[in-house]
Design an enzyme around this catalytic site. Structure first.
Site, PDB file in Angstrom:
ATOM      1  CB  CYS A  37      -0.959   0.012   1.186  1.00  0.00           C
ATOM      2  SG  CYS A  37      -2.235  -1.262   1.050  1.00  0.00           S
ATOM      3  CG  HIS A  78     -12.719   9.701 -11.418  1.00  0.00           C
ATOM      4  ND1 HIS A  78     -14.009   9.363 -11.068  1.00  0.00           N
ATOM      5  CD2 HIS A  78     -12.316   8.819 -12.364  1.00  0.00           C
ATOM      6  CE1 HIS A  78     -14.382   8.310 -11.789  1.00  0.00           C
ATOM      7  NE2 HIS A  78     -13.378   7.954 -12.569  1.00  0.00           N
ATOM      8  CD  GLU A 130      -8.643   0.324   1.002  1.00  0.00           C
ATOM      9  OE1 GLU A 130      -8.354   1.457   1.427  1.00  0.00           O
ATOM     10  OE2 GLU A 130      -7.958  -0.687   1.236  1.00  0.00           O
TER      11      GLU A 130
END
Length: 150
Positions: A37, A78, A130
């Site tokens: 991550c 976005h 997520e």
């Protein structure tokens, strides 16, 4: 369509509102302990915000669903979450854009708006998915009522 049953919060408010929405965003977690991550990657986040209160506004809403979506979707969809330096930080671990911190940030942004309304409802929880197998629940601590009868 997002249809899911979320854990509920026990409360004694008259009204409870839940708003589901999704947004696509990238992030990275700038920490040695973050493993893969640490690299920039993206998710389609699925969120549910639970708001409760006793009073409706002048339009008959606890809060308009569209406002909740606009506060979060328009801000984060976005985007690279790390670029939102008002919400997240590459310097402070408690502000890295982990799922936990994103869920808390959503609650803070919505509550900040609600605090400016006449009926002042409360965010009870944010559910943030997520991935298909990973999600977080954030429940803000309730503030003690101030006793004005001194």
């Amino acid at each position: 369509m997002l249809q899911q049953i979320y854990p509920s919060v026990a409360h004694d408010y008259s009204y409870e509102l839940n708003k589901d929405f999704q947004f696509a965003a990238a992030h990275y977690v700038p920490s040695e302990g973050a493993g893969k991550c640490r690299q920039m990657h993206g998710h389609t986040y699925y969120a549910n915000v639970t708001v409760a209160g006793d009073e409706l506004d002048r339009s008959g809403f606890l809060v308009n669903f569209a406002i909740i979506k606009r506060l979060i979707h328009d801000r984060f969809d976005h985007s690279l979450l790390n670029d939102d330096t008002e919400s997240f930080s590459d310097e402070l671990p408690e502000r890295f854009p982990t799922t936990e911190v994103v869920a808390r940030t959503i609650a803070e942004l919505v509550q900040s708006y609600l605090d400016g309304t006449a009926n002042r409802p409360h965010v009870l929880q944010v559910f943030l998915r997520e991935t298909p197998t990973s999600y977080c629940l954030y429940r803000p601590k309730r503030k003690a009522a101030v006793n004005d009868e001194r």
